[in-house]
Design a protein around this motif. Structure first.
Motif, PDB file in Angstrom:
ATOM      1  N   ASP A  73       0.842  -1.200   0.000  1.00 15.72           N
ATOM      2  CA  ASP A  73       0.000   0.000   0.000  1.00 15.72           C
ATOM      3  C   ASP A  73       0.879   1.253   0.000  1.00 15.72           C
ATOM      4  O   ASP A  73       0.600   2.226  -0.715  1.00 15.72           O
ATOM      5  N   ASP A  76       2.329   1.749  -3.403  1.00 20.54           N
ATOM      6  CA  ASP A  76       1.341   2.241  -4.359  1.00 20.54           C
ATOM      7  C   ASP A  76       1.107   3.740  -4.195  1.00 20.54           C
ATOM      8  O   ASP A  76       0.696   4.414  -5.139  1.00 20.54           O
ATOM      9  N   ARG A  83      -0.475   1.163 -11.046  1.00 17.62           N
ATOM     10  CA  ARG A  83      -1.289   0.988  -9.839  1.00 17.62           C
ATOM     11  C   ARG A  83      -1.480  -0.498  -9.547  1.00 17.62           C
ATOM     12  O   ARG A  83      -1.759  -1.288 -10.453  1.00 17.62           O
ATOM     13  N   ILE A  85      -3.454  -1.265  -6.683  1.00 18.71           N
ATOM     14  CA  ILE A  85      -4.773  -1.234  -6.049  1.00 18.71           C
ATOM     15  C   ILE A  85      -5.602  -0.205  -6.804  1.00 18.71           C
ATOM     16  O   ILE A  85      -5.188   0.943  -6.932  1.00 18.71           O
ATOM     17  N   PRO A  86      -6.760  -0.587  -7.347  1.00 17.27           N
ATOM     18  CA  PRO A  86      -7.540   0.361  -8.150  1.00 17.27           C
ATOM     19  C   PRO A  86      -7.868   1.641  -7.391  1.00 17.27           C
ATOM     20  O   PRO A  86      -8.044   1.627  -6.169  1.00 17.27           O
ATOM     21  N   ALA A  87      -7.969   2.731  -8.137  1.00 22.51           N
ATOM     22  CA  ALA A  87      -8.268   4.021  -7.518  1.00 22.51           C
ATOM     23  C   ALA A  87      -9.752   4.182  -7.209  1.00 22.51           C
ATOM     24  O   ALA A  87     -10.118   4.835  -6.223  1.00 22.51           O
ATOM     25  N   ASP A  88     -10.618   3.593  -8.059  1.00 24.84           N
ATOM     26  CA  ASP A  88     -12.051   3.783  -7.815  1.00 24.84           C
ATOM     27  C   ASP A  88     -12.490   2.965  -6.604  1.00 24.84           C
ATOM     28  O   ASP A  88     -12.007   1.842  -6.373  1.00 24.84           O
ATOM     29  N   PRO A  89     -13.384   3.506  -5.782  1.00 25.51           N
ATOM     30  CA  PRO A  89     -13.733   2.859  -4.518  1.00 25.51           C
ATOM     31  C   PRO A  89     -14.252   1.427  -4.653  1.00 25.51           C
ATOM     32  O   PRO A  89     -13.880   0.551  -3.866  1.00 25.51           O
ATOM     33  N   ARG A  92     -11.388  -0.854  -5.736  1.00 19.17           N
ATOM     34  CA  ARG A  92     -10.444  -0.984  -4.621  1.00 19.17           C
ATOM     35  C   ARG A  92     -10.979  -1.974  -3.585  1.00 19.17           C
ATOM     36  O   ARG A  92     -10.254  -2.849  -3.106  1.00 19.17           O
ATOM     37  N   MET A  96      -9.170  -5.470  -2.657  1.00 17.01           N
ATOM     38  CA  MET A  96      -8.739  -5.649  -1.271  1.00 17.01           C
ATOM     39  C   MET A  96      -9.399  -6.873  -0.650  1.00 17.01           C
ATOM     40  O   MET A  96      -8.752  -7.619   0.098  1.00 17.01           O
ATOM     41  N   THR A 162      -3.198  -6.952 -10.357  1.00 20.52           N
ATOM     42  CA  THR A 162      -3.402  -6.099  -9.187  1.00 20.52           C
ATOM     43  C   THR A 162      -2.846  -6.790  -7.941  1.00 20.52           C
ATOM     44  O   THR A 162      -2.283  -7.882  -8.004  1.00 20.52           O
TER      45      THR A 162
END
Length: 216
Positions: A73, A76, A83, A85-89, A92, A96, A162
């Motif tokens: 983390d 990143d 990336r 871990i994706p940026a969009d909630p 992500r 996770m 990812t």
């Protein structure tokens, strides 16, 4: 960025994850092998650096970072491309969840200290220990297959590797070491194969770093 130093053991799933992540970020690093089988992680010098006595630990710029997912983390954030871990909630949260299903629900039950406790103080033989290992792999992989399949592509989440794949590949390596059947998990098998075609994953494989790990 200061050249980092990774305290590592070649067969540690958690350290394997961090090796992959550093490679994916294109970050050169030095390795210090910590032989878990011989108990090097319990030595006072190492415990002074890392009170948990685990690997991996990443040292750089005066920092000592521990816990593989926390290290990744941080990477990143410090080196955002590519990336992991994706940026969009929503993306992500999904990635996770896949990563944590491995790192928190499968791996801790089967790591070296648990296996040593089974065979040591609890007096269980190799057959029982291997059955224990296979049980938790099978239970965890069945859930992970169902979680991943609806949104998987080439990898566990779409067509870009990812954090989920970074956690999957070491766990698949361990499953094969213990001869756990994998036919029931086609999504996991496909994602693992795709990831291992990438140089960042291939270079982090235990077979690539084993000679150094045995130096201590």
């Amino acid at each position: 960025m200061t050249r980092p130093v990774l305290y590592d053991y070649y067969r540690s799933s958690a350290a394997y994850r961090v090796r992959i992540a550093l490679n994916m970020k294109g970050i050169d690093y030095d390795r210090v092998p910590v032989n878990l089988v011989e108990g090097a992680q319990k030595e006072a010098e190492y415990r002074a650096r890392n009170p948990q006595g685990f690997v991996p630990m990443l040292e750089m710029g005066g920092m000592r970072l521990t816990q593989s997912l926390a290290i990744i983390d941080w990477l990143d954030t410090a080196a955002p491309e590519p990336r992991l871990i994706p940026a969009d909630p929503a993306g992500r949260a999904h990635v996770m969840a896949l990563a944590l299903a491995i790192a928190c629900d499968i791996h801790p039950l089967n790591n070296l200290r648990v296996l040593k406790y089974l065979s040591g103080p609890l007096g269980q033989d190799e057959g029982v220990r291997n059955a224990w290992y296979a049980h938790w792999i099978a239970e965890g992989f069945a859930a992970l297959e169902a979680m991943a399949a609806p949104r998987a592509g080439r990898f566990l989440f779409g067509d870009t590797s990812t954090l989920a794949d970074i956690c999957l590949v070491p766990q698949m390596y361990n499953a094969r070491r213990f001869d756990v059947p994998l036919d029931a998990y086609p999504t996991l098998v496909r994602a693992d194969a795709e990831a291992n075609r990438l140089d960042a994953f291939a270079a982090a494989h235990p077979d690539k770093v084993a000679p150094e790990a045995e130096a201590r």
